[in-house]
Design an enzyme around this catalytic site. Structure first.
Site, PDB file in Angstrom:
ATOM      1  N   ASP A  46       0.818  -1.212   0.000  1.00  0.00           N
ATOM      2  CA  ASP A  46       0.000   0.000   0.000  1.00  0.00           C
ATOM      3  C   ASP A  46       0.850   1.259   0.000  1.00  0.00           C
ATOM      4  OD1 ASP A  46      -2.591   0.734  -0.291  1.00  0.00           O
ATOM      5  OD2 ASP A  46      -3.094   0.736   1.834  1.00  0.00           O
ATOM      6  N   ASP A 190     -11.853  -7.972   9.524  1.00  0.00           N
ATOM      7  CA  ASP A 190     -11.812  -9.429   9.524  1.00  0.00           C
ATOM      8  C   ASP A 190     -13.059 -10.041  10.173  1.00  0.00           C
ATOM      9  OD1 ASP A 190     -11.061  -8.419  11.981  1.00  0.00           O
ATOM     10  OD2 ASP A 190      -8.998  -9.131  11.845  1.00  0.00           O
TER      11      ASP A 190
END
Length: 603
Positions: A46, A190
């Site tokens: 990223d 998650d």
């Protein structure tokens, strides 16, 4: 994919703050026991760094750097998923190293259960977390996460409610597509992703065997920052996608998810517990309107029974009374973000957890410990008021005052334990060592072979135990022979230190293929992490209470030694040692709990 802002020592050295992600990652992930034509490794960066791109090209893996950076980790994975085409997605943080058998142990379950959406394995760490490192408890007791991965997640699995934890997991691609990819509405993407999978009728599975290992957070501040994100994210899910309501979940799943979210609302209750006796000691306010004898008759049996029950249920994964220390360390810091998330669930952002750093000196992290110091001062004031009221107050309140003061002393013991964690210990190893008993051999320059046993290893060195002492010179070049299946690998090394039959070796720089072979022989062995927990000591409640008591009050002594009256403490130590020198004993007590003689305080 490898993910998150963790540091992978096998990927790049030197930088402390990175945000790399990979859909099966580098290092041992290239050495997974899986058909090469059915495995594609993606490195998700990223930060769009040239060094990571060059590494991916050198390693022969796919590299992805997205043009925008919205939704942090979840957005990074979703961007890569649009380019990947596999039926299953294995996700690892960049500091996690899977064993060679990871896919062999997980993929088959998707064929057994067509509705299986995710298989999760434990997050296991081969480096010490702040509690283990700063308190010198590494490999002596279960770490903070052992309760969740050793007991809670296994219990969730019984109710088909085990959830994705961000790494060391395999997810079905078609199921991800059906829910629109990894959830982006909260910072705990998650668990939120798992909740959505369960709502659509997909099942989950949890394998309690550690099949990967990574780096734990080194500093207490980084650890707290990580837990703040978890706490905020779980409360965000509670508000935005409450598991108690909506379709698709059975009763067991609703309760398991709700329990996981309520856990992070423990900050305010813990703070109340730490200050409750002060209401009577300082303000003369009755928080329990009952005689002291009645309170003791009800309270003491309950405390005794609770301690024994917890020890019986969770003693293998969390020793008695240590949960009090863990919660106290976090209470002040998670109270505010969880409260804000209850009323403004869209606030908050994903923060990257820095790993792989070093600590050059011992110091008290004052910025982190300031809340504990405030609570300690309040409890000290409470004790002072209690003593004053016993001397000057009515006689019928003495028993209640004593009971409140005992409660306060217990709170100060737990707060002292939290303060002890804030004393950051030196961390000078860039490559954490892993303990492992493994047969090997040493080859000398003259070609002679000598059997030995590997006792520990890291990415840069190995400690071995020889069967017989050898006349080895400092910096002498030798070869370490390790087995990988039926093949034997030789790794050049230099002798760093010799202590009789104990030998410390520094590995010479390795080519990529050699490095992968070393990982296969060590970190990626199928049995490397499976027996780790069995080597930990058993829980003994009274021993744990005594341990925390000595630790907590030892922290106050360490704090006093860094204060202007430190010279008085040093003189008292010398006097105590001089007096004890006349008493025959094997081990003299250390009033400073092993603290170095010099310490600094950092704000």
């Amino acid at each position: 994919m490898a993910q998150r802002g963790s540091d992978d020592p096998h990927l790049q050295r030197g930088s402390r703050h990175r945000q790399g992600y990979s859909l099966c990652g580098p290092g041992p992930r290239l050495a997974l026991d899986w058909p090469a034509d059915k495995l594609t490794v993606w490195l998700l960066d990223d930060g769009d760094r040239a060094s990571f791109r060059a590494f991916a090209e050198e390693a022969g893996i796919r590299y992805v750097a997205r043009p925008t950076h919205e939704h942090a980790k979840a957005g990074n994975i979703n961007y890569a998923l649009r380019q990947a085409s596999g039926d299953l997605v294995a996700i690892f943080d960049c500091d996690h190293l899977p064993t060679r058998s990871f896919l062999q142990m997980t993929v088959g379950w998707f064929y057994r259960d067509p509705r299986l959406g995710v298989v999760q394995t434990p997050h296991h760490f081969f480096s010490a977390d702040p509690f283990e490192h700063n308190l010198q408890r590494f490999r002596k007791m279960p770490n903070e996460g052992a309760l969740f991965y050793g007991l809670v997640q296994d219990g969730n699995d019984m109710w088909d409610a085990s959830f994705f934890c961000g790494s060391c997991a395999v997810i079905k691609r078609s199921a991800l597509d059906e829910i629109g990819g990894i959830a982006v509405e909260t910072v705990t993407e998650d668990a939120h992703t798992s909740l959505r999978l369960h709502r659509l009728g997909y099942t989950s599975a949890y394998i309690r065997i550690p099949l990967a290992a990574g780096l734990a957070t080194e500093s207490l501040s980084a650890h707290i920052g990580q837990r703040i994100r978890w706490a905020r994210g779980m409360v965000q899910i509670l508000r935005l996608d409450n598991p108690l309501f909506g379709k698709g979940l059975n009763l067991g799943q609703r309760l398991c998810y709700f329990n996981a979210m309520l856990h992070f609302l423990s900050g305010i209750p813990r703070l109340i517990f730490l200050t409750a006796p002060l209401a009577f000691l300082i303000l003369h306010a009755y928080i329990i309107y009952a005689p002291a004898a009645a309170i003791a008759l009800y309270m003491l049996p309950h405390i005794f029974h609770s301690a024994l029950t917890n020890s019986r249920l969770q003693g293998k994964v969390r020793h008695s009374f240590w949960g009090e220390v863990y919660e106290t360390v976090l209470a002040w810091y998670i109270a505010r973000p969880t409260t804000v998330a209850l009323f403004a669930p869209h606030k908050g952002k994903f923060n990257v957890t820095a790993k792989g750093g070093m600590t050059e000196e011992v110091y008290l992290d004052l910025s982190v410990s300031r809340p504990y110091l405030i609570l300690i001062l309040l409890n000290l004031c409470g004790l002072g008021f209690g003593i004053w009221r016993i001397c000057t107050g009515p006689a019928d309140e003495v028993l209640t005052l004593i009971l409140s003061m005992l409660w306060t002393l217990y709170n100060m013991t737990i707060l002292g334990g939290a303060l002890a964690v804030a004393f950051e210990s030196r961390q000078v190893r860039t490559n954490p060592r892993v303990e492992m008993v493994m047969p090997a051999a040493i080859k000398l320059a003259n070609g002679h072979l000598y059997p030995c046993t590997v006792k520990d290893y890291s990415n840069g060195g190995v400690g071995v135990l020889l069967e017989d002492a050898l006349p080895l010179a400092d910096k002498e070049r030798v070869w370490l022979l390790l087995r990988h299946g039926q093949r034997e690998q030789a790794f050049a090394a230099k002798v760093q230190r010799v202590f009789g039959r104990k030998l410390g070796l520094e590995l010479e720089p390795m080519e990529q293929a050699q490095h992968i072979a070393f990982i296969q022989c060590t970190f990626a062995r199928a049995d490397t992490w499976s027996l780790w927990q069995q080597r930990l000591g058993k829980d003994r409640p009274l021993h744990s209470l005594l341990d925390i008591t000595l630790l907590g009050w030892g922290a106050y002594w360490r704090l006093a030694r860094t204060s202007p009256i430190g010279f008085v403490c040093i003189l008292l130590e010398k006097l105590a040692r001089w007096l004890l020198s006349f008493v025959p004993r094997r081990v003299s007590p250390d009033f400073r709990s092993g603290a170095p003689t010099t310490q600094t305080v950092k704000g």
